[in-house]
Design an enzyme around this catalytic site. Structure first.
Site, PDB file in Angstrom:
ATOM      1  CE  LYS A 121      -1.424   1.874   3.663  1.00  0.00           C
ATOM      2  NZ  LYS A 121      -1.928   2.107   5.011  1.00  0.00           N
ATOM      3  CG  ASP A 139      -6.709   3.791   2.934  1.00  0.00           C
ATOM      4  OD1 ASP A 139      -7.701   3.556   2.197  1.00  0.00           O
ATOM      5  OD2 ASP A 139      -6.585   4.844   3.573  1.00  0.00           O
TER       6      ASP A 139
END
Ligand code: SF4
Length: 219
Positions: A121, A139
């Site tokens: 991420k 996220d």
């Protein structure tokens, strides 16, 4: 509504209302964004933005941060979540960036993930924000909002959600789409109480159609 129509309408909405959405983390160099991204895990951008000015004033380069002890770093970041781990990650990241990458933040997602404290991420955030690459960071907000709206279907992991989303979003819009979905999740489609009545996406949202609209109709 087909999935393509849903994507088209959501993208058109955001292009009209938030054409230039961007990260709320404050930074002025790729190194500074790396530091901020490591600190932002499980922590608000607002809190990170309070911490980074003093930390980066003291350690303006990766080489200088690499020379600090984890105890010294901890003192600057102790108001953040998980300061012990993040102190280690920051020092490790700075050492690797200085020694193996000559202080140049790599644009390659695999190389970024070699840096301590940087998972997929975070690597996608750096790649898209700094290098404008078509990398979509998923996220908790992006994951939740995408599933509620119906952009993703039964994604079990952030990686599955990422793979589904990038199939439908034009490459040139992937960097900004990450910010659209994060900001929407942060301020409107919040985890516990989504603000559906004031949400501009409700006409195209699967959650709203199934749960909120139907309950209003039945009253
Ligand atoms: S209508 Fe409600 S559930 Fe759907 S995106 Fe908006 S806030 Fe989220």
């Amino acid at each position: 509504m087909t999935r393509k129509e849903r994507f088209d309408r959501i993208i058109a909405y955001f292009l009209e209302h938030q054409p230039a959405a961007e990260t709320e983390l404050k930074y002025s160099t790729p190194y500074e964004l790396l530091v901020a991204v490591i600190l932002s895990a499980q922590c608000t951008d607002k809190r990170v933005n309070l911490i980074t000015p003093a930390l980066l004033h003291k350690y303006p380069t990766a080489r200088e941060l690499a020379r600090a002890t984890t105890r010294e770093i901890f003192e600057f970041i102790k108001s953040c979540s998980y300061p012990n781990n993040k102190s280690k990650h920051l020092k490790g990241m700075a050492e690797m960036l200085a020694e193996e990458f000559n202080e140049v933040v790599p644009s390659d997602i695999e190389k970024l993930q070699q840096l301590p404290g940087i998972g997929r991420k975070s690597a996608n955030v750096i790649a898209s924000v700094v290098f404008k690459k078509p990398a979509l960071a998923v996220d908790t907000h992006v994951f939740r909002v995408s599933e509620r709206i119906g952009l993703t279907k039964h994604a079990r992991t952030p990686l599955e959600a990422e793979r589904q989303l990038v199939q439908w979003i034009p490459e040139s819009l992937i960097p900004v789409a990450h910010h659209w979905l994060i900001l929407h999740g942060r301020y409107i489609c919040q985890a516990r109480k989504p603000k559906c009545p004031e949400c501009g996406l409700k006409e195209y949202c699967a959650f709203y159609t199934k749960n909120v609209k139907d309950s209003i109709t039945q009253k």
